[in-house]
Design an enzyme around this catalytic site. Structure first.
Site, PDB file in Angstrom:
ATOM      1  N   TYR A 108       2.447   8.093  -1.484  1.00 12.23           N
ATOM      2  CA  TYR A 108       1.229   7.285  -1.370  1.00 12.23           C
ATOM      3  C   TYR A 108       0.188   8.078  -0.572  1.00 12.23           C
ATOM      4  CZ  TYR A 108      -1.959   3.571  -0.052  1.00 12.23           C
ATOM      5  OH  TYR A 108      -3.084   2.826   0.147  1.00 12.23           O
ATOM      6  N   ASP A 179       9.727   3.778   2.199  1.00  9.50           N
ATOM      7  CA  ASP A 179       8.650   2.914   1.717  1.00  9.50           C
ATOM      8  C   ASP A 179       9.177   2.221   0.462  1.00  9.50           C
ATOM      9  OD1 ASP A 179       6.392   1.802   0.546  1.00  9.50           O
ATOM     10  OD2 ASP A 179       5.071   3.447   1.129  1.00  9.50           O
ATOM     11  N   LYS A 203       1.263  -5.892  -1.854  1.00 16.12           N
ATOM     12  CA  LYS A 203       1.586  -5.661  -3.264  1.00 16.12           C
ATOM     13  C   LYS A 203       2.503  -6.773  -3.797  1.00 16.12           C
ATOM     14  CE  LYS A 203      -0.874  -2.026  -2.399  1.00 16.12           C
ATOM     15  NZ  LYS A 203      -0.352  -0.765  -1.949  1.00 16.12           N
TER      16      LYS A 203
END
Ligand SMILES: *Cc1c(COP(=O)(O)O)cnc(C)c1O
Length: 388
Positions: A108, A179, A203
């Site tokens: 990310y 993550d 999310k």
């Protein structure tokens, strides 16, 4: 406030998602009220009860943390105001000046920016490793303190074998953080030996694209537990009571949404992989995925996100995205609405994604409507193979 698993013996994620962390209050409210009060009265002896001041704690946060911990199979969740605040809390708690971190080569972009822009002044170094391969050793140094996993990765959907990384890290006393934003409920890294799991609850956990949030999940024997808690309370990047309430409410339907997104993502991948205007589909549920077997082994389902490489370049990719009607061209993922995004133009100063890559976050709409939209968007894009 209760742990459903302990009190009733009901441990299924669908039940925890509805009932976790809250029992009816003094007014018998089935739905937890929102405690907007920032301050709580002391008793006649001047003592505090469970709550004193909302930065320190709040009933809505307790409920949220309990639900997230149970969903992730950890002893404790610590909620933050964003996913990056959660990553920052882990990095700040674990790392000291001069330490080294290994991150995935597909990571990310905000995590990379955090290391580059904030931790560089601490002389924290990092290396990028292809964690989808098996050679992690060449990236490990004497001062490596933390290995950061992201699987499936954003946006290439690479799969890292979590158990393999954990085994290699443990023999060297290296901490492992994961993550798990792309795979809540689908995989439980703590049970595979990771020390920290982190979520951008913005999310899938939220799922409605209307709350920003993050969480760190860990077990009680983690020596950094108090530090992370201090980081939440003392550094103050806490979610508001209303955000906690919205997230708890969203979590009630999270397992249903997650399953629906996964099913739609699989169907979209199967449709796109045979389309003449698509060069490649990146999705862990396709048998040609490089780590299909690892995904199968460590994930219940392959997830709700896929990426496609369209035939052509940036121009064709952007044109396709803009022709879609139902599917909106926007960043973020994990919501009930299907989104598509040209990642390269969203990645700031150091874009990494291929210029013809579009990431798709599958929502929960009817699959026929989604495919019809893709069909019309791709039809007009021909001849993509010609000279444009
Ligand atoms: C969105 C995201 C983050 C950052 O979360 P925010 O809530 O936006 O701060 C971290 N990791 C992954 C994989 C993400 O998709």
């Amino acid at each position: 406030m209760s742990d459903v698993k302990k009190e009733t013996g009901i441990g299924h994620v669908e039940t925890i998602a509805v009932h976790g962390g809250y029992e009816t209050d003094n007014n018998s409210a089935i739905v937890q009220p929102i405690y907007l009060s920032t301050t709580f009265e002391r008793n006649g002896n001047g003592e505090y009860g469970d709550f004193s001041y909302t930065r320190a704690n709040n009933p809505n946060r307790v409920t949220l943390e309990s639900k997230i911990a149970s969903i992730e199979g950890g002893d404790m969740a610590i909620a933050f105001s964003s996913g990056l605040a959660a990553i920052n809390a882990i990095f700040h708690s674990v790392l000291k000046p001069g330490d080294h971190v290994v991150i995935p080569d597909d990571c990310y972009h905000g995590t990379v920016s955090l290391l580059e822009k904030i931790f560089d002044q601490w002389s924290v170094q990092y290396s990028e490793a292809d964690m989808a391969g098996t050679d992690i050793e060449s990236s490990i140094r004497d001062n490596t303190k933390l290995i950061w996993i992201e699987t499936p990765s954003n946006p290439l959907l690479k799969i890292t074998d979590i158990r393999n990384i954990v085994t290699k890290a443990k023999t060297r006393n290296i901490i492992v953080g994961c993550d798990n934003t792309f795979a809540p409920m689908l995989q439980r890294p703590l049970e595979m030996g990771a020390d920290f799991v982190m979520h951008s609850s913005t999310k899938f956990l939220c799922g409605h694209s209307d709350v920003l949030g993050g969480a760190v999940i860990l077990n009680n024997d983690n020596p950094y537990t108090q530090k992370i808690r201090d980081y939440q309370v003392t550094a103050g990047s806490v979610p508001s009571p209303f955000d906690c309430w919205l997230l708890s409410r969203s979590l009630s339907t999270f397992p249903l949404r997650m399953n629906a997104s996964c099913d739609n993502a699989m169907a979209l991948a199967a449709y796109l992989v045979q389309h003449p205007s698509i060069e490649k589909v990146l999705y862990p549920g396709l048998t040609n995925h490089h780590n299909y077997q690892v995904g199968l082994q460590q994930m219940k389902k392959p997830g709700g996100v896929l990426s496609v490489l369209v035939k052509g370049n940036k121009k064709q990719a952007l044109a396709f995205a803009s022709r879609l009607k139902l599917i909106k061209h926007a960043t973020s993922l994990g919501g009930v609405e299907t989104l598509i995004e040209h990642r390269r133009s969203a990645e700031g100063e150091h874009p990494r994604s291929p210029e013809n890559l579009l990431r798709i976050s599958a929502g929960i709409e009817h699959i026929d409507d989604l495919i019809a939209d893709l069909e019309q968007g791709l039809k007009d894009s021909l001849p993509l193979t010609g000279v444009i």
